[in-house]
Design an enzyme around this catalytic site. Structure first.
Site, PDB file in Angstrom:
ATOM      1  NE  ARG A  43     -52.099   8.947 -16.961  1.00 16.38           N
ATOM      2  CZ  ARG A  43     -50.910   8.872 -16.361  1.00 16.38           C
ATOM      3  NH1 ARG A  43     -49.865   9.484 -16.877  1.00 16.38           N
ATOM      4  NH2 ARG A  43     -50.774   8.172 -15.252  1.00 16.38           N
ATOM      5  CB  SER A 116     -58.155   1.745 -17.092  1.00 17.28           C
ATOM      6  OG  SER A 116     -57.558   2.865 -17.672  1.00 17.28           O
ATOM      7  CE  LYS A 145     -52.328   3.654 -13.888  1.00 18.54           C
ATOM      8  NZ  LYS A 145     -53.032   4.759 -13.258  1.00 18.54           N
TER       9      LYS A 145
END
Ligand code: TPS
Length: 212
Positions: A43, A116, A145
């Site tokens: 990521r 998600s 995040k």
């Protein structure tokens, strides 16, 4: 064939999670693989990431993929499906804003697809569109995040598990060693972590010792 046990200890990382130090990131990933993570998500995203620096971005992905292959751990790419296909990654993980889930399933064939989700309706559509698993969270506050939703607590996990008894579910957001047992008890098949491992690579060995 994707199974719930593959979610047990799911490591997510990008260079932005280790102050931009790609070599440190590769060392952390190698240790985590040696110690027994079951899944890895690359990521590379947000402030401080290599996103946009095409050559280094892609080389870092290839280096992480090569390590995962050495240990036989599936390598998933966050969001960037073009890169996942180019590298022949084992799968992709997407959020609710990353396009149509059915179209994504058609594009990646039988690769692993994670989505998600933040409500029963989102979990339901993800499952109907052919997601292999859902990521639920943040369960606890997260430092990793910037645009994360508000933390849900364990009750959301319990609710989702009750509504979807067979669905592979991984919990994410602020999960550490102390919290992991309660997360499994609430119905998660696994925990997905960034900072717990990036800030403390011994986490994986300590997690194994819990025998969850
Ligand atoms: C499997 N997501 C929700 S919270 C969070 C991320 C990246 C930060 C966790 O970091 N589910 C999966 N993959 C994702 N990328 C997301 C959800 C989105 P920390 O462990 O440091 O709190």
């Amino acid at each position: 064939m994707f199974g719930r046990e593959q979610l047990k200890l799911y490591f997510i990382m990008g260079s932005q999670d280790v102050d931009g130090d790609v070599q440190a990131a590769l060392n952390i990933l190698r240790t985590a693989l040696q110690d027994g993570i079951t899944l890895f998500q690359w990521r590379e995203k947000g402030a401080g990431s290599l996103y946009g620096q095409t050559a280094t971005y892609e080389q870092f992905a290839r280096d992480c993929l090569a390590l995962c292959r050495q240990y036989g751990v599936p390598f998933l790419v966050n969001d960037d499906v073009d890169l996942a296909l180019k590298l022949d990654a084992e799968g992709v993980h997407i959020g609710q804003d990353d396009g149509d889930i059915t179209a994504m399933r058609a594009r990646i064939g039988d690769k692993i697809l994670g989505v998600s989700a933040h409500s029963v309706a989102e979990v339901h559509s993800a499952e109907a569109a052919g997601a292999d698993y859902v990521g639920l969270g943040p369960i606890y506050p997260t430092v990793s995040k910037a645009d994360a939703n508000a933390p849900t607590g364990l009750s959301w996990l319990e609710e989702a598990r009750a509504a979807f008894p067979q669905l592979p579910i991984v919990a994410i957001g602020g999960i550490n060693l102390e919290r992991a047992p309660a997360v499994f008890a609430a119905g998660a098949d696994g925990v997905a972590v960034i900072s717990a491992i990036c800030r403390h690579p011994e986490f994986v060995a300590e997690f194994q010792a819990l025998s969850l």
